[in-house]
Design an enzyme around this catalytic site. Structure first.
Site, PDB file in Angstrom:
ATOM      1  N   LEU A 103      21.014 -31.603 -12.907  1.00 42.51           N
ATOM      2  CA  LEU A 103      21.137 -32.974 -12.441  1.00 42.51           C
ATOM      3  C   LEU A 103      20.977 -33.845 -13.681  1.00 42.51           C
ATOM      4  O   LEU A 103      20.088 -33.614 -14.496  1.00 42.51           O
ATOM      5  CB  LEU A 103      20.054 -33.329 -11.411  1.00 42.51           C
ATOM      6  CG  LEU A 103      20.232 -32.806  -9.988  1.00 42.51           C
ATOM      7  CD1 LEU A 103      19.063 -33.250  -9.118  1.00 42.51           C
ATOM      8  CD2 LEU A 103      21.541 -33.287  -9.378  1.00 42.51           C
ATOM      9  N   ASP A 104      21.830 -34.848 -13.823  1.00 46.26           N
ATOM     10  CA  ASP A 104      21.786 -35.696 -15.003  1.00 46.26           C
ATOM     11  C   ASP A 104      20.426 -36.369 -15.150  1.00 46.26           C
ATOM     12  O   ASP A 104      19.680 -36.540 -14.181  1.00 46.26           O
ATOM     13  CB  ASP A 104      22.867 -36.769 -14.927  1.00 46.26           C
ATOM     14  CG  ASP A 104      24.267 -36.183 -14.850  1.00 46.26           C
ATOM     15  OD1 ASP A 104      24.455 -35.077 -15.379  1.00 46.26           O
ATOM     16  OD2 ASP A 104      25.157 -36.827 -14.259  1.00 46.26           O
ATOM     17  N   TYR A 105      20.162 -36.821 -16.355  1.00 46.47           N
ATOM     18  CA  TYR A 105      18.923 -37.528 -16.688  1.00 46.47           C
ATOM     19  C   TYR A 105      18.687 -38.696 -15.739  1.00 46.47           C
ATOM     20  O   TYR A 105      17.563 -38.932 -15.289  1.00 46.47           O
ATOM     21  CB  TYR A 105      19.026 -38.017 -18.139  1.00 46.47           C
ATOM     22  CG  TYR A 105      17.797 -38.693 -18.687  1.00 46.47           C
ATOM     23  CD1 TYR A 105      16.699 -37.953 -19.117  1.00 46.47           C
ATOM     24  CD2 TYR A 105      17.748 -40.085 -18.813  1.00 46.47           C
ATOM     25  CE1 TYR A 105      15.575 -38.575 -19.642  1.00 46.47           C
ATOM     26  CE2 TYR A 105      16.630 -40.713 -19.336  1.00 46.47           C
ATOM     27  CZ  TYR A 105      15.543 -39.950 -19.759  1.00 46.47           C
ATOM     28  OH  TYR A 105      14.433 -40.564 -20.280  1.00 46.47           O
ATOM     29  N   THR A 107      19.995 -39.034 -12.699  1.00 51.12           N
ATOM     30  CA  THR A 107      20.233 -38.650 -11.305  1.00 51.12           C
ATOM     31  C   THR A 107      18.974 -38.038 -10.717  1.00 51.12           C
ATOM     32  O   THR A 107      18.272 -37.270 -11.389  1.00 51.12           O
ATOM     33  CB  THR A 107      21.397 -37.652 -11.204  1.00 51.12           C
ATOM     34  OG1 THR A 107      22.581 -38.255 -11.733  1.00 51.12           O
ATOM     35  CG2 THR A 107      21.649 -37.245  -9.761  1.00 51.12           C
TER      36      THR A 107
END
Length: 236
Positions: A103-105, A107
């Protein structure tokens, strides 16, 4: 004490019956001595068991964790920029676990961690088509034409995305809340897809992987998966 073939099976060498064949073929040493006796018992904690020249040990216990990842954490084991990682949130777990996918930073939401490599591969690889569900806030209000483009595949980073689902849950004059379902997991994929149709993401949260839902788990918290949840994931 434990029968040698049972110990070998628990270490993942082979089934008990196949382990008996390996023992009978003089491929096993215990404390430096070849053992061929099928009923031979060992102390798993202290005896040294060698199979085909390599020492074997009990497999690490498989651990399955669900987390509500907050923004501001990276989903890696370590970070070259010294940013906080999701492993900082599970320091009480003695087993070595790692995130399944990313999961993105920026997100938040549902993240699974495990030391079960086979399950991790199954959940990450697109060929298994495990659906991931997200709630996103985007700028503006996508038109039906833009939604259809999103659903049918968009060209980003020189590849065409697979079919996806998107529906508008609510909107105001300047933003919309949408539900998105994809079964891929490429780097920042949803953000890039929304950029492509002209509606950049301002917030993004994953709420489900397959039928496994985040539920009421609080941000930054985690729990071990229940047996029925583990069984579901393994059936995928």
């Amino acid at each position: 004490m434990m029968r040698l073939q049972k110990f070998m099976a628990q270490c993942g060498i082979a089934s008990r019956r196949k382990s008996e064949e390996i023992i009978a073929n003089k491929r096993v040493k215990v404390n430096g001595t070849i053992v061929t006796e099928l009923g031979y018992k060992i102390d798993p904690l202290h005896d040294v068991v060698i199979v085909d020249g390599k020492r074997i040990k009990h497999r690490e216990k498989n651990i399955y964790i669900i987390m509500n990842k907050p923004k501001g954490y990276v989903t890696t084991v370590s970070d070259e920029y010294s940013r906080k990682t999701v492993l900082d949130l599970v320091k009480d777990v003695k087993e070595r676990v790692y995130p399944i996918g990313r999961l993105d930073y920026d997100t938040s939401g549902l993240l699974l961690l495990t030391n079960d490599g086979e399950l991790a591969y199954k959940l990450i690889h697109p060929k298994f088509e495990v659906v991931k569900t997200y709630i996103a806030t985007v700028k503006g209000k996508p038109t039906e034409e833009e939604l259809e483009k999103f659903r049918n595949g968009l060209e980003i980073d020189r590849y065409i995305t697979s079919d996806a689902e998107i529906e508008i849950l609510s909107n105001t004059n300047d933003k919309s809340v949408v539900k998105i379902q994809i079964h891929e997991g490429k780097n920042r994929q949803i953000r890039k897809m929304c950029d492509k149709i002209g509606h950049p993401v301002t917030s993004l949260k994953r709420i489900a992987i397959g039928e496994l839902e985040l539920g009421t788990l609080k941000k930054g918290c985690w729990r071990f998966l229940r047996e029925n949840e583990i069984e579901y994931l393994k059936r995928i």
